[in-house]
Design a protein around this motif. Sequence first.
Motif, PDB file in Angstrom:
ATOM      1  N   THR A 163       3.894  -5.163   3.874  1.00 21.93           N
ATOM      2  CA  THR A 163       4.083  -5.567   5.013  1.00 21.93           C
ATOM      3  C   THR A 163       3.102  -6.614   5.560  1.00 21.93           C
ATOM      4  N   GLY A 164       3.008  -7.265   6.701  1.00 17.77           N
ATOM      5  CA  GLY A 164       2.370  -8.414   7.092  1.00 17.77           C
ATOM      6  C   GLY A 164       1.570  -7.716   8.039  1.00 17.77           C
ATOM      7  N   VAL A 165       1.501  -6.539   8.243  1.00 20.56           N
ATOM      8  CA  VAL A 165       0.398  -5.851   9.339  1.00 20.56           C
ATOM      9  C   VAL A 165       0.049  -4.614   8.633  1.00 20.56           C
ATOM     10  N   LEU A 166      -1.357  -4.558   8.501  1.00 18.86           N
ATOM     11  CA  LEU A 166      -1.997  -3.388   7.944  1.00 18.86           C
ATOM     12  C   LEU A 166      -2.860  -2.672   8.919  1.00 18.86           C
ATOM     13  N   LEU A 167      -2.806  -1.523   9.329  1.00 24.37           N
ATOM     14  CA  LEU A 167      -3.683  -0.730  10.215  1.00 24.37           C
ATOM     15  C   LEU A 167      -4.285   0.294   9.394  1.00 24.37           C
ATOM     16  N   LEU A 168      -5.481   0.378   9.417  1.00 27.78           N
ATOM     17  CA  LEU A 168      -6.207   0.940   8.585  1.00 27.78           C
ATOM     18  C   LEU A 168      -7.348   1.924   9.587  1.00 27.78           C
ATOM     19  N   ASP A 169      -7.304   3.140   9.204  1.00 28.91           N
ATOM     20  CA  ASP A 169      -8.208   4.132  10.190  1.00 28.91           C
ATOM     21  C   ASP A 169      -9.012   4.725   9.210  1.00 28.91           C
ATOM     22  N   GLU A 170     -10.170   4.033   9.360  1.00 34.93           N
ATOM     23  CA  GLU A 170     -11.529   4.715   8.526  1.00 34.93           C
ATOM     24  C   GLU A 170     -11.040   4.492   6.871  1.00 34.93           C
ATOM     25  N   PRO A 171     -10.777   3.561   6.373  1.00 35.62           N
ATOM     26  CA  PRO A 171     -10.407   3.495   4.854  1.00 35.62           C
ATOM     27  C   PRO A 171     -11.442   3.930   3.947  1.00 35.62           C
ATOM     28  N   THR A 172     -12.618   3.684   4.398  1.00 34.54           N
ATOM     29  CA  THR A 172     -13.988   3.657   3.459  1.00 34.54           C
ATOM     30  C   THR A 172     -14.279   5.112   3.594  1.00 34.54           C
ATOM     31  N   ALA A 173     -13.768   6.040   4.682  1.00 29.22           N
ATOM     32  CA  ALA A 173     -14.128   7.410   4.526  1.00 29.22           C
ATOM     33  C   ALA A 173     -14.261   8.162   3.060  1.00 29.22           C
ATOM     34  N   ALA A 174     -15.102   8.608   2.745  1.00 28.20           N
ATOM     35  CA  ALA A 174     -15.226   9.468   1.626  1.00 28.20           C
ATOM     36  C   ALA A 174     -15.368   8.650   0.287  1.00 28.20           C
ATOM     37  N   LEU A 175     -15.515   7.514   0.446  1.00 32.90           N
ATOM     38  CA  LEU A 175     -15.464   6.539  -0.799  1.00 32.90           C
ATOM     39  C   LEU A 175     -16.854   6.271  -1.110  1.00 32.90           C
ATOM     40  N   ASP A 176     -17.202   6.151  -2.349  1.00 32.64           N
ATOM     41  CA  ASP A 176     -18.454   5.647  -2.818  1.00 32.64           C
ATOM     42  C   ASP A 176     -18.784   4.053  -2.375  1.00 32.64           C
ATOM     43  N   ILE A 177     -20.061   3.577  -2.847  1.00 32.46           N
ATOM     44  CA  ILE A 177     -20.304   2.358  -2.142  1.00 32.46           C
ATOM     45  C   ILE A 177     -19.530   1.155  -2.777  1.00 32.46           C
ATOM     46  N   ALA A 192      -6.590 -12.984   4.104  1.00 33.71           N
ATOM     47  CA  ALA A 192      -6.371 -14.494   3.706  1.00 33.71           C
ATOM     48  C   ALA A 192      -5.039 -14.907   3.024  1.00 33.71           C
ATOM     49  N   ALA A 193      -4.273 -13.977   2.803  1.00 36.57           N
ATOM     50  CA  ALA A 193      -2.779 -14.138   2.371  1.00 36.57           C
ATOM     51  C   ALA A 193      -1.876 -14.334   3.483  1.00 36.57           C
ATOM     52  N   GLY A 194      -2.354 -14.159   4.592  1.00 35.54           N
ATOM     53  CA  GLY A 194      -1.593 -14.230   5.910  1.00 35.54           C
ATOM     54  C   GLY A 194      -1.332 -12.946   6.533  1.00 35.54           C
ATOM     55  N   ALA A 195      -1.685 -11.899   6.093  1.00 39.07           N
ATOM     56  CA  ALA A 195      -1.470 -10.463   7.124  1.00 39.07           C
ATOM     57  C   ALA A 195      -2.328 -10.478   8.183  1.00 39.07           C
TER      58      ALA A 195
END
Length: 272
Positions: A163-177, A192-195
């Motif tokens: 899709t052209g719109v991304l809605l991300l709620d805490e996408p880095t939660a529980a991820l390592d660095i 950068a690609a237009g989203a």
Amino acid sequence: MSHPTTSSAALTATGITLSFGRRPILDAVDLQVRRREVLALVGPNGAGKSTLLSVLAGDLTPDQGEVMLEGRSLGDWKLREMSRRRAVLTQEHRISFPFPAVDVVRMGRAPWRGCPEEDEDERVVAESMSTADIEHLAGQPFGLLSGGEKGRTSFARILAQRTGVLLLDEPTAALDIGHQETVLAHARGQAAAGAAVVVVLHDLSLAAAWSDRVALLHHGRVTAEGTPREVFTAPLLSLVYDHPIDVLTHPGTGDLLVLPDRRSLMSREETA
């Protein structure tokens, strides 16, 4: 990071007000989500970040105000049609049945069923799994994955949605660095690609590194909006977070580093 000088709004929120019972959550919020930008929603716990993201996604209907997607009110979109325009990554990654990870990623292709784009399903799923670094998890039941692995699988699902719109709620939660950086780098690449990308973040240094624009929420209002360097000032952040905060510039990269000033807490503990 360079910031776009021209961009158009993919999502526009106007006068968004919402209460849960007698508790006000959002208060007259105006916000534009622009193409070719990463917009970070930041603020203390209870500021309204995730609720605002849910309103932007159409998952919550505000008491007052309106959200426009590509110039049309969210209420005028059919759900499947809207799912071809925007993808949503929620905080919780729950699947009721023991689907393998690859099938969870394939769920992202459901809005395109019956369309010419369906012919690209297998290629898109494979590319999305590679991007999220979960190819080795393809056959693993989703419920048995670690929190970070579930998060990366869910991220691959929304990438597969294309899709052209991304809605991300805490996408880095529980991820390592390493995976935190990778996920946000890919979000940056999508922009950068237009989203148009909106991301809720608690780590202000990550927000400073990867976003073009920041909206700082406090008590359900947008207290400040602008580039990270404009918004992330020590006096403002210390006031909003009710804790002393330092904002430094990395001597090598020039990145902003947002750090708690622990001196007062350490002095208090030493004298206790």
